[in-house]
Motif scaffolding. Structure first.
Motif, mmCIF file in Angstrom:
data_model
loop_
_atom_site.group_PDB
_atom_site.id
_atom_site.type_symbol
_atom_site.label_atom_id
_atom_site.label_comp_id
_atom_site.label_asym_id
_atom_site.label_seq_id
_atom_site.Cartn_x
_atom_site.Cartn_y
_atom_site.Cartn_z
ATOM 1 N N ILE A 6 0.866 -1.179 -0.014
ATOM 2 C CA ILE A 6 0.065 0.202 0.041
ATOM 3 C C ILE A 6 0.813 1.225 0.040
ATOM 4 N N SER A 7 0.560 1.959 -0.748
ATOM 5 C CA SER A 7 1.417 3.429 -0.996
ATOM 6 C C SER A 7 0.295 4.671 -0.621
ATOM 7 N N VAL A 8 0.573 5.387 0.514
ATOM 8 C CA VAL A 8 -0.170 6.438 0.808
ATOM 9 C C VAL A 8 0.705 7.474 0.923
ATOM 10 N N THR A 9 0.481 8.869 0.235
ATOM 11 C CA THR A 9 1.485 9.880 0.251
ATOM 12 C C THR A 9 0.875 10.693 1.431
ATOM 13 N N PRO A 10 1.622 11.771 2.008
ATOM 14 C CA PRO A 10 1.134 12.572 2.748
ATOM 15 C C PRO A 10 0.199 13.624 2.428
ATOM 16 N N GLU A 11 0.120 13.639 0.991
ATOM 17 C CA GLU A 11 -0.897 14.743 0.405
ATOM 18 C C GLU A 11 -2.216 13.883 0.565
ATOM 19 N N ASP A 12 -2.229 12.547 0.232
ATOM 20 C CA ASP A 12 -3.471 11.567 0.504
ATOM 21 C C ASP A 12 -4.125 11.890 1.904
ATOM 22 N N LEU A 13 -3.075 11.768 2.874
ATOM 23 C CA LEU A 13 -3.563 11.780 4.298
ATOM 24 C C LEU A 13 -4.070 13.308 4.542
ATOM 25 N N ARG A 14 -3.497 14.276 3.918
ATOM 26 C CA ARG A 14 -4.097 15.761 4.176
ATOM 27 C C ARG A 14 -5.346 15.750 3.746
ATOM 28 N N ARG A 15 -5.561 15.388 2.354
ATOM 29 C CA ARG A 15 -6.731 15.348 1.892
ATOM 30 C C ARG A 15 -7.968 14.619 2.692
ATOM 31 N N ALA A 16 -7.563 13.397 3.133
ATOM 32 C CA ALA A 16 -8.398 12.741 3.846
ATOM 33 C C ALA A 16 -8.738 13.597 5.293
ATOM 34 N N ALA A 17 -7.647 14.046 5.825
ATOM 35 C CA ALA A 17 -8.144 15.066 6.922
ATOM 36 C C ALA A 17 -8.867 16.251 6.718
ATOM 37 N N ALA A 18 -8.846 16.843 5.699
ATOM 38 C CA ALA A 18 -9.768 17.965 4.784
ATOM 39 C C ALA A 18 -10.903 17.441 4.871
ATOM 40 N N ALA A 19 -11.184 15.958 4.103
ATOM 41 C CA ALA A 19 -12.535 15.648 4.133
ATOM 42 C C ALA A 19 -13.309 15.416 5.532
ATOM 43 N N ALA A 20 -12.360 14.612 6.484
ATOM 44 C CA ALA A 20 -12.938 14.651 7.746
ATOM 45 C C ALA A 20 -13.441 15.931 8.554
ATOM 46 N N ASP A 21 -12.788 16.854 8.226
ATOM 47 C CA ASP A 21 -12.981 18.215 8.959
ATOM 48 C C ASP A 21 -14.098 18.852 8.193
ATOM 49 N N ALA A 22 -14.385 18.514 6.861
ATOM 50 C CA ALA A 22 -15.623 19.025 6.038
ATOM 51 C C ALA A 22 -16.684 18.436 6.630
ATOM 52 N N ILE A 23 -16.717 17.127 6.652
ATOM 53 C CA ILE A 23 -17.818 16.367 7.183
ATOM 54 C C ILE A 23 -18.178 16.779 8.634
ATOM 55 N N SER A 24 -17.259 16.850 9.422
ATOM 56 C CA SER A 24 -17.501 17.412 10.631
ATOM 57 C C SER A 24 -18.231 18.558 10.767
ATOM 58 N N HIS A 25 -17.705 19.547 9.756
ATOM 59 C CA HIS A 25 -18.540 20.814 9.809
ATOM 60 C C HIS A 25 -19.851 20.620 9.224
ATOM 61 N N ASP A 26 -20.039 19.896 8.188
ATOM 62 C CA ASP A 26 -21.198 19.669 7.627
ATOM 63 C C ASP A 26 -22.489 19.136 8.624
ATOM 64 N N LEU A 27 -21.866 18.297 9.576
ATOM 65 C CA LEU A 27 -22.805 17.722 10.640
ATOM 66 C C LEU A 27 -23.199 18.683 11.525
ATOM 67 N N GLN A 28 -22.496 19.801 11.832
ATOM 68 C CA GLN A 28 -23.106 20.864 12.908
ATOM 69 C C GLN A 28 -24.368 21.125 12.736
ATOM 70 N N ASP A 29 -24.894 21.744 11.760
ATOM 71 C CA ASP A 29 -25.995 22.256 11.681
ATOM 72 C C ASP A 29 -27.232 21.016 11.889
ATOM 73 N N PRO A 30 -27.020 19.733 11.297
ATOM 74 C CA PRO A 30 -28.077 18.624 11.436
ATOM 75 C C PRO A 30 -28.073 18.223 12.749
ATOM 76 N N ILE A 31 -26.836 18.199 13.682
ATOM 77 C CA ILE A 31 -26.749 17.853 14.914
ATOM 78 C C ILE A 31 -27.561 18.607 15.761
ATOM 79 N N ALA A 32 -27.247 19.888 15.430
ATOM 80 C CA ALA A 32 -28.077 20.939 16.489
ATOM 81 C C ALA A 32 -29.530 20.739 16.111
ATOM 82 N N THR A 33 -30.111 20.568 15.035
ATOM 83 C CA THR A 33 -31.472 20.723 14.818
ATOM 84 C C THR A 33 -31.852 19.397 15.470
ATOM 85 N N ALA A 34 -31.186 18.129 15.441
ATOM 86 C CA ALA A 34 -31.722 16.929 16.243
ATOM 87 C C ALA A 34 -31.701 17.332 17.290
#
Length: 105
Positions: A6-34
């Motif tokens: 398996i080959s994973v670059t630091p850039e791949d890991l940073r993109r995955a981190a950015a995606a996780a941050d975006a998911i966390s941000h996107d969940l903020q409003d639905p969680i507050a509503t729930a």
């Protein structure tokens, strides 16, 4: 991936981190509503036999949803996003150190 490696670059890991941050941000409003909705249901049923149970569910689910969002991304140092960034930084450091060790001096 070739030959079972398996080959994973630091850039791949940073993109995955950015995606996780975006998911966390996107969940903020639905969680507050729930949380608001279930708290409102608990308050509306406060005098009913199940009222205390509804309030407890509202509290527990609210905490669980907040924890889930924080575990995914954001500024929490234990979040998946933070761990991915630290892994990328460590990987990059090791790559740089290895490259330097092979440089002709």
């Amino acid at each position: 991936m070739s030959n079972g490696s398996i080959s994973v670059t630091p850039e791949d890991l940073r993109r995955a981190a950015a995606a996780a941050d975006a998911i966390s941000h996107d969940l903020q409003d639905p969680i507050a509503t729930a949380k608001r909705d279930i708290e409102a249901a608990g308050t509306a049923m406060k005098t009913w036999y199940i009222g205390p149970d509804m309030e407890r569910v509202a509290h527990d689910w609210g905490m669980a949803l907040d924890e889930l969002r924080q575990r995914i991304g954001g500024g929490n140092p234990d979040s998946a996003a933070s761990r991915l960034r630290r892994t990328a930084d460590g990987h990059q450091f090791n790559e740089d150190a290895t490259a330097q060790s092979f440089q002709v001096r």
